[in-house]
Design an enzyme around this catalytic site. Structure first.
Site, PDB file in Angstrom:
ATOM      1  N   GLU A 250       5.058  -3.943  -3.971  1.00  0.00           N
ATOM      2  CA  GLU A 250       6.136  -3.090  -3.440  1.00  0.00           C
ATOM      3  C   GLU A 250       6.734  -2.226  -4.548  1.00  0.00           C
ATOM      4  O   GLU A 250       7.158  -1.099  -4.298  1.00  0.00           O
ATOM      5  CB  GLU A 250       7.212  -3.963  -2.764  1.00  0.00           C
ATOM      6  CG  GLU A 250       6.706  -4.501  -1.434  1.00  0.00           C
ATOM      7  CD  GLU A 250       7.258  -5.848  -1.026  1.00  0.00           C
ATOM      8  OE1 GLU A 250       8.292  -6.265  -1.577  1.00  0.00           O
ATOM      9  OE2 GLU A 250       6.637  -6.494  -0.152  1.00  0.00           O
TER      10      GLU A 250
ATOM     11  N   SER B  95       1.584 -13.887   3.074  1.00  0.00           N
ATOM     12  CA  SER B  95       1.663 -14.620   4.341  1.00  0.00           C
ATOM     13  C   SER B  95       1.398 -16.118   4.205  1.00  0.00           C
ATOM     14  O   SER B  95       0.783 -16.732   5.078  1.00  0.00           O
ATOM     15  CB  SER B  95       0.727 -13.986   5.379  1.00  0.00           C
ATOM     16  OG  SER B  95       1.130 -12.653   5.645  1.00  0.00           O
TER      17      SER B  95
ATOM     18  N   GLY C 282       3.327  -9.925   4.043  1.00  0.00           N
ATOM     19  CA  GLY C 282       4.244  -9.687   5.155  1.00  0.00           C
ATOM     20  C   GLY C 282       3.560  -9.361   6.472  1.00  0.00           C
ATOM     21  O   GLY C 282       4.208  -8.895   7.410  1.00  0.00           O
TER      22      GLY C 282
ATOM     23  N   GLU D 195      -2.204 -11.153  -5.032  1.00  0.00           N
ATOM     24  CA  GLU D 195      -1.542 -10.822  -3.768  1.00  0.00           C
ATOM     25  C   GLU D 195      -2.237  -9.629  -3.122  1.00  0.00           C
ATOM     26  O   GLU D 195      -1.893  -8.475  -3.418  1.00  0.00           O
ATOM     27  CB  GLU D 195      -0.078 -10.448  -4.035  1.00  0.00           C
ATOM     28  CG  GLU D 195       0.768 -11.581  -4.539  1.00  0.00           C
ATOM     29  CD  GLU D 195       2.194 -11.462  -4.000  1.00  0.00           C
ATOM     30  OE1 GLU D 195       2.662 -12.417  -3.384  1.00  0.00           O
ATOM     31  OE2 GLU D 195       2.814 -10.408  -4.174  1.00  0.00           O
TER      32      GLU D 195
ATOM     33  N   LYS E 228      12.898 -10.959  -2.391  1.00  0.00           N
ATOM     34  CA  LYS E 228      12.949  -9.494  -2.211  1.00  0.00           C
ATOM     35  C   LYS E 228      14.410  -9.063  -2.010  1.00  0.00           C
ATOM     36  O   LYS E 228      15.309  -9.682  -2.585  1.00  0.00           O
ATOM     37  CB  LYS E 228      12.041  -9.065  -1.054  1.00  0.00           C
ATOM     38  CG  LYS E 228      10.643  -9.670  -1.185  1.00  0.00           C
ATOM     39  CD  LYS E 228       9.637  -9.087  -0.248  1.00  0.00           C
ATOM     40  CE  LYS E 228       8.292  -9.786  -0.478  1.00  0.00           C
ATOM     41  NZ  LYS E 228       7.212  -9.210   0.284  1.00  0.00           N
TER      42      LYS E 228
ATOM     43  N   HIS F 142       4.943  -6.243  -8.770  1.00  0.00           N
ATOM     44  CA  HIS F 142       4.740  -6.546  -7.346  1.00  0.00           C
ATOM     45  C   HIS F 142       4.256  -5.270  -6.637  1.00  0.00           C
ATOM     46  O   HIS F 142       4.666  -4.171  -6.982  1.00  0.00           O
ATOM     47  CB  HIS F 142       6.039  -7.046  -6.726  1.00  0.00           C
ATOM     48  CG  HIS F 142       5.853  -7.582  -5.352  1.00  0.00           C
ATOM     49  ND1 HIS F 142       5.781  -6.761  -4.252  1.00  0.00           N
ATOM     50  CD2 HIS F 142       5.674  -8.847  -4.896  1.00  0.00           C
ATOM     51  CE1 HIS F 142       5.575  -7.512  -3.180  1.00  0.00           C
ATOM     52  NE2 HIS F 142       5.506  -8.781  -3.539  1.00  0.00           N
TER      53      HIS F 142
ATOM     54  N   ASN G 281       9.905 -15.424  -3.518  1.00  0.00           N
ATOM     55  CA  ASN G 281      10.282 -14.035  -3.794  1.00  0.00           C
ATOM     56  C   ASN G 281      11.167 -13.590  -2.636  1.00  0.00           C
ATOM     57  O   ASN G 281      10.679 -13.281  -1.557  1.00  0.00           O
ATOM     58  CB  ASN G 281       9.014 -13.172  -3.886  1.00  0.00           C
ATOM     59  CG  ASN G 281       9.343 -11.696  -4.051  1.00  0.00           C
ATOM     60  OD1 ASN G 281      10.492 -11.340  -4.318  1.00  0.00           O
ATOM     61  ND2 ASN G 281       8.340 -10.845  -3.895  1.00  0.00           N
TER      62      ASN G 281
HETATM   63  P1  PGA Z   1       5.007 -12.721   2.198  1.00  0.00           P
HETATM   64  O1  PGA Z   1       5.314 -11.977   0.820  1.00  0.00           O
HETATM   65  O2  PGA Z   1       4.928 -14.200   1.880  1.00  0.00           O
HETATM   66  O3  PGA Z   1       6.196 -12.409   3.074  1.00  0.00           O
HETATM   67  O4  PGA Z   1       3.736 -12.194   2.721  1.00  0.00           O
HETATM   68  C1  PGA Z   1       4.694 -12.344  -0.372  1.00  0.00           C
HETATM   69  C2  PGA Z   1       5.105 -11.443  -1.509  1.00  0.00           C
HETATM   70  O5  PGA Z   1       5.265 -10.240  -1.287  1.00  0.00           O
HETATM   71  O6  PGA Z   1       5.281 -11.899  -2.645  1.00  0.00           O
END
Ligand code: PGA
Length: 257
Positions: free
Chosen positions: A97, A214, A175, A169, A11, A95, A9
């Protein structure tokens, strides 16, 4: 047997030029890998080019979002038909976000999941609790609401249900550099499968469940080694060719050892 699935992903990262640069090297870096499905979800503006660059490689293109209507007066939106037409196969839906910054709720996510299935796309449906919900032990309640909310159709039908991918998630792990523990993520994945089983019985065994938050090349096999976890959704560690390839190779060699 469910095929392992690793999804990048990106983003809001990578310009078109950066995407081209990534694709110059990445397919070579994973040359020895087979038997794992690999998806890269890039920004809309790069998707057409990404589809071209992925031809002849084992990689699959994915989007990070979409609207649920086929067309209409929805300024700034992209429809499932537009994605399908250029050869996109997967789409991330819900997601955290999008839930947090763009007001997406279970009703919207339900429409998007249904639209993806009806238009021949594979939805990667994201679910997860935030830190406060975790602290107050509401994880299962939240996930149940999110899952049943997103799939709130009496019966999407066998063919469609098998196509859905779930991504657990936990919001607090995204993140932050602090992933969930492997056992903890496996317990939640098992719980999600039991929820699917309650609604659709044995078909639940065919649905792939990913862990995200992460994930990196050093910790990925803590997750993919578990019975109910079929892969990962990867943000930060998917941005560099070497770290994403390292992560995929870790899964590949774990499966062979
Ligand atoms: P990350 O993001 O691996 O940077 O923690 C995962 C995601 O948001 O899909």
């Amino acid at each position: 047997m469910r095929k392992k699935l690793i999804v990048a992903n990106w983003k809001m990262h990578k310009t078109l030029a950066e995407t081209e640069k990534f694709m110059q090297r990445f397919p070579n870096e994973i040359e020895e890998v087979s038997g794992i499905e690999i998806v890269i979800c890039a920004p809309f503006i790069s998707l057409g080019r990404l589809v071209d660059l992925m031809r002849g490689t084992p990689l699959n293109p994915g989007a990070q979002n979409m609207h649920w209507q086929k067309e209409g007066a929805y300024t700034g939106e992209i429809s499932p038909l537009m994605l399908k037409e250029i050869g996109v196969k997967y789409v991330i839906i819900g997601h955290s976000e999008r839930r947090k910054y763009f007001g997406e709720n279970d009703v919207i996510i339900n429409k998007k999941t249904t639209a993806a299935l009806n238009n021949g796309l594979i939805p990667i449906l994201c679910l997860g609790e935030n830190l406060e919900e975790r602290r107050s032990k509401k994880t299962e309640k939240v996930l149940k609401e999110q899952l049943y909310g997103a799939l709130d159709e009496a019966d999407p039908g066998e063919e469609k249900l098998q196509r859905i991918v779930l991504a657990y998630e936990p919001v607090w792990a995204i993140g932050t550099g602090t992933p969930a523990g492997g056992d903890e993520a496996a317990d939640v994945a098992g719980y999600l499968r039991s929820l699917l089983n309650r609604k659709w019985g044995a078909l639940s065994e065919k649905v792939r469940i990913l862990y995200g938050g992460s994930v990196n090349e050093d910790n990925i096999t803590q997750f993919t080694g578990k019975k109910d976890i079929d892969g990962a959704l990867v943000g930060g560690s998917s941005l560099k060719e070497s770290s994403f390839a390292g992560l995929i190779k870790a899964v590949f060699y774990e499966g062979r050892s």
